[in-house]
Design a protein around this motif. Structure first.
Motif, PDB file in Angstrom:
ATOM      1  N   LEU A  54       0.866  -1.183   0.000  1.00  0.00           N
ATOM      2  CA  LEU A  54       0.000   0.000   0.000  1.00  0.00           C
ATOM      3  C   LEU A  54       0.896   1.225   0.000  1.00  0.00           C
ATOM      4  O   LEU A  54       1.701   1.416   0.923  1.00  0.00           O
ATOM      5  CB  LEU A  54      -0.851  -0.049   1.271  1.00  0.00           C
ATOM      6  CG  LEU A  54      -2.214   0.613   1.276  1.00  0.00           C
ATOM      7  CD1 LEU A  54      -3.041   0.194   0.085  1.00  0.00           C
ATOM      8  CD2 LEU A  54      -2.949   0.256   2.569  1.00  0.00           C
ATOM      9  N   MET A  55       0.746   2.034  -1.061  1.00  0.00           N
ATOM     10  CA  MET A  55       1.581   3.237  -1.180  1.00  0.00           C
ATOM     11  C   MET A  55       0.717   4.495  -1.103  1.00  0.00           C
ATOM     12  O   MET A  55      -0.494   4.430  -1.258  1.00  0.00           O
ATOM     13  CB  MET A  55       2.300   3.246  -2.528  1.00  0.00           C
ATOM     14  CG  MET A  55       3.339   2.162  -2.669  1.00  0.00           C
ATOM     15  SD  MET A  55       4.341   2.455  -4.137  1.00  0.00           S
ATOM     16  CE  MET A  55       5.105   4.021  -3.748  1.00  0.00           C
ATOM     17  N   GLY A  56       1.387   5.637  -0.959  1.00  0.00           N
ATOM     18  CA  GLY A  56       0.664   6.911  -0.946  1.00  0.00           C
ATOM     19  C   GLY A  56       1.383   7.890  -0.044  1.00  0.00           C
ATOM     20  O   GLY A  56       2.186   7.484   0.803  1.00  0.00           O
ATOM     21  N   PRO A  57       1.085   9.163  -0.204  1.00  0.00           N
ATOM     22  CA  PRO A  57       1.777  10.184   0.594  1.00  0.00           C
ATOM     23  C   PRO A  57       1.449  10.078   2.085  1.00  0.00           C
ATOM     24  O   PRO A  57       0.457   9.449   2.453  1.00  0.00           O
ATOM     25  CB  PRO A  57       1.240  11.498   0.006  1.00  0.00           C
ATOM     26  CG  PRO A  57       0.010  11.138  -0.733  1.00  0.00           C
ATOM     27  CD  PRO A  57       0.124   9.716  -1.152  1.00  0.00           C
ATOM     28  N   ILE A 114      -4.527  15.984   2.443  1.00  0.00           N
ATOM     29  CA  ILE A 114      -3.538  15.331   3.310  1.00  0.00           C
ATOM     30  C   ILE A 114      -3.260  16.176   4.555  1.00  0.00           C
ATOM     31  O   ILE A 114      -3.238  15.665   5.683  1.00  0.00           O
ATOM     32  CB  ILE A 114      -2.240  15.129   2.492  1.00  0.00           C
ATOM     33  CG1 ILE A 114      -2.466  14.001   1.487  1.00  0.00           C
ATOM     34  CG2 ILE A 114      -1.054  14.852   3.384  1.00  0.00           C
ATOM     35  CD1 ILE A 114      -1.419  13.944   0.421  1.00  0.00           C
ATOM     36  N   ILE A 115      -3.099  17.467   4.347  1.00  0.00           N
ATOM     37  CA  ILE A 115      -2.759  18.354   5.467  1.00  0.00           C
ATOM     38  C   ILE A 115      -3.912  18.406   6.473  1.00  0.00           C
ATOM     39  O   ILE A 115      -3.694  18.334   7.684  1.00  0.00           O
ATOM     40  CB  ILE A 115      -2.337  19.750   4.936  1.00  0.00           C
ATOM     41  CG1 ILE A 115      -0.947  19.608   4.297  1.00  0.00           C
ATOM     42  CG2 ILE A 115      -2.342  20.816   6.036  1.00  0.00           C
ATOM     43  CD1 ILE A 115      -0.527  20.735   3.409  1.00  0.00           C
ATOM     44  N   GLU A 116      -5.150  18.422   5.976  1.00  0.00           N
ATOM     45  CA  GLU A 116      -6.320  18.417   6.879  1.00  0.00           C
ATOM     46  C   GLU A 116      -6.367  17.088   7.657  1.00  0.00           C
ATOM     47  O   GLU A 116      -6.647  17.074   8.855  1.00  0.00           O
ATOM     48  CB  GLU A 116      -7.603  18.608   6.043  1.00  0.00           C
ATOM     49  CG  GLU A 116      -8.880  18.793   6.861  1.00  0.00           C
ATOM     50  CD  GLU A 116      -9.540  17.501   7.317  1.00  0.00           C
ATOM     51  OE1 GLU A 116     -10.141  17.505   8.393  1.00  0.00           O
ATOM     52  OE2 GLU A 116      -9.446  16.484   6.599  1.00  0.00           O
ATOM     53  N   ARG A 117      -6.069  15.993   6.993  1.00  0.00           N
ATOM     54  CA  ARG A 117      -6.127  14.688   7.679  1.00  0.00           C
ATOM     55  C   ARG A 117      -5.047  14.598   8.749  1.00  0.00           C
ATOM     56  O   ARG A 117      -5.302  14.102   9.854  1.00  0.00           O
ATOM     57  CB  ARG A 117      -5.988  13.542   6.666  1.00  0.00           C
ATOM     58  CG  ARG A 117      -7.257  13.387   5.854  1.00  0.00           C
ATOM     59  CD  ARG A 117      -7.194  12.202   4.923  1.00  0.00           C
ATOM     60  NE  ARG A 117      -8.395  12.187   4.080  1.00  0.00           N
ATOM     61  CZ  ARG A 117      -8.577  11.412   3.044  1.00  0.00           C
ATOM     62  NH1 ARG A 117      -7.614  10.550   2.704  1.00  0.00           N
ATOM     63  NH2 ARG A 117      -9.683  11.466   2.336  1.00  0.00           N
ATOM     64  N   ILE A 118      -3.855  15.069   8.411  1.00  0.00           N
ATOM     65  CA  ILE A 118      -2.764  14.974   9.397  1.00  0.00           C
ATOM     66  C   ILE A 118      -3.040  15.905  10.582  1.00  0.00           C
ATOM     67  O   ILE A 118      -2.817  15.527  11.740  1.00  0.00           O
ATOM     68  CB  ILE A 118      -1.395  15.284   8.738  1.00  0.00           C
ATOM     69  CG1 ILE A 118      -1.019  14.144   7.776  1.00  0.00           C
ATOM     70  CG2 ILE A 118      -0.314  15.469   9.793  1.00  0.00           C
ATOM     71  CD1 ILE A 118       0.319  14.292   7.085  1.00  0.00           C
ATOM     72  N   ALA A 119      -3.553  17.104  10.287  1.00  0.00           N
ATOM     73  CA  ALA A 119      -3.811  18.069  11.380  1.00  0.00           C
ATOM     74  C   ALA A 119      -4.841  17.510  12.362  1.00  0.00           C
ATOM     75  O   ALA A 119      -4.759  17.767  13.564  1.00  0.00           O
ATOM     76  CB  ALA A 119      -4.300  19.385  10.791  1.00  0.00           C
TER      77      ALA A 119
END
Ligand code: AP5
Length: 216
Positions: free
Chosen positions: A5-8, A120-125
């Motif tokens: 499974l890949m992805g940023p 991505i930034i919203e998910r990480i935050a």
């Protein structure tokens, strides 16, 4: 089933990996989780790895490849596995190819989950993790039953140290420079499946299972 499974960073690999591993009865092997466990266990390799993780850099290949080799030799991996976060550069991809050949194994699929940086930034935050078991939540998208408390073991939910904004930006840069080329590497072998990572957790899960069902 043998899956990568890949992805940023923050796209949802770990979240989807838990669901897929349970469905296919295969171990979820996350190199990030292994490093965090080794650090918790106060090992030298864990301390070295955490230095890189805290700076948002990749742990050196010789350490990472060795850890993967050991993990793959464990009994539960003989009938399948799901790798999450490995390989993360071309050298690791080549080392993994070599290892699979040695074991006489072939990959069933390499799944790439993609989403734009703002998602991505919203998910990480909003990500919170259990400081005891590492279970992953989100303040809006995957809430625990009791705020700040893990559903599984009652542990405290905290932010990961490498989820600070400046470190996330470095992780995204390293992803573009070093990990994105691995997608091209697997594309040239014809084994990559592209998944839209902007949808809900359940939708992404069922899309991946559908694609895997059609392939195998
Ligand atoms: P690692 O732990 O692998 O981190 P990462 O790859 O940066 O990925 P993340 O864990 O940040 O995100 P994820 O994609 O799993 O997203 P998640 O499911 O949590 O690696 C950490 C570090 O270890 C690296 O930076 C490096 O230093 C080192 N390392 C690891 N492997 C290495 C290697 N091979 N070589 C060298 N160094 C290595 O989801 C994120 C949030 O979004 C959660 O809150 C979740 O609830 C939410 N969410 C998930 N899916 C959705 C959805 N579909 N919709 C809405 N919200 C969602």
């Amino acid at each position: 089933m043998r899956i990568i499974l890949m992805g940023p960073p923050g796209v949802g690999k770990g979240t989807e990996a838990v669901l897929l591993a349970e469905h296919y009865h295969i171990p979820h092997i996350s190199t990030g989780n292994i490093f965090r466990e080794l650090y918790k266990d106060n090992t030298d390799v864990g301390k070295i790895a955490m230095g890189y993780i805290d700076r948002g850099e990749l742990v050196p290949n010789h350490i990472t490849n060795e850890i993967v080799r050991h993990r793959l030799m464990e009994d539960d991996a003989k009938d399948g596995f799901l790798f999450d976060g490995y390989p993360r550069n071309i050298e690791q991809a080549k080392a993994f190819d070599h290892l699979l050949k040695e074991m006489g194994w072939k990959l069933n699929a390499v799944i790439n989950i993609a989403a734009p940086d703002e998602v991505i930034i919203e998910r990480i935050a909003g990500r919170r993790v259990c400081e005891t078991c590492g279970a992953v939540y989100h303040i809006h998208n995957k809430k625990p039953k009791r705020e700040g408390i893990c559903d599984l073991d009652g542990g405290k939910l905290v932010q990961r140290a490498d989820d600070m904004e400046e470190t996330v930006q470095r992780r995204l840069r390293i992803y573009c420079d070093q990990t994105a080329p691995v997608i091209g590497y697997y594309k040239s072998k014809g084994s990559i499946v592209e998944i839209d990572g902007t949808k809900s957790i359940q939708y992404t899960d069922s899309t991946i299972k559908k694609v895997l069902g059609e392939m195998n």
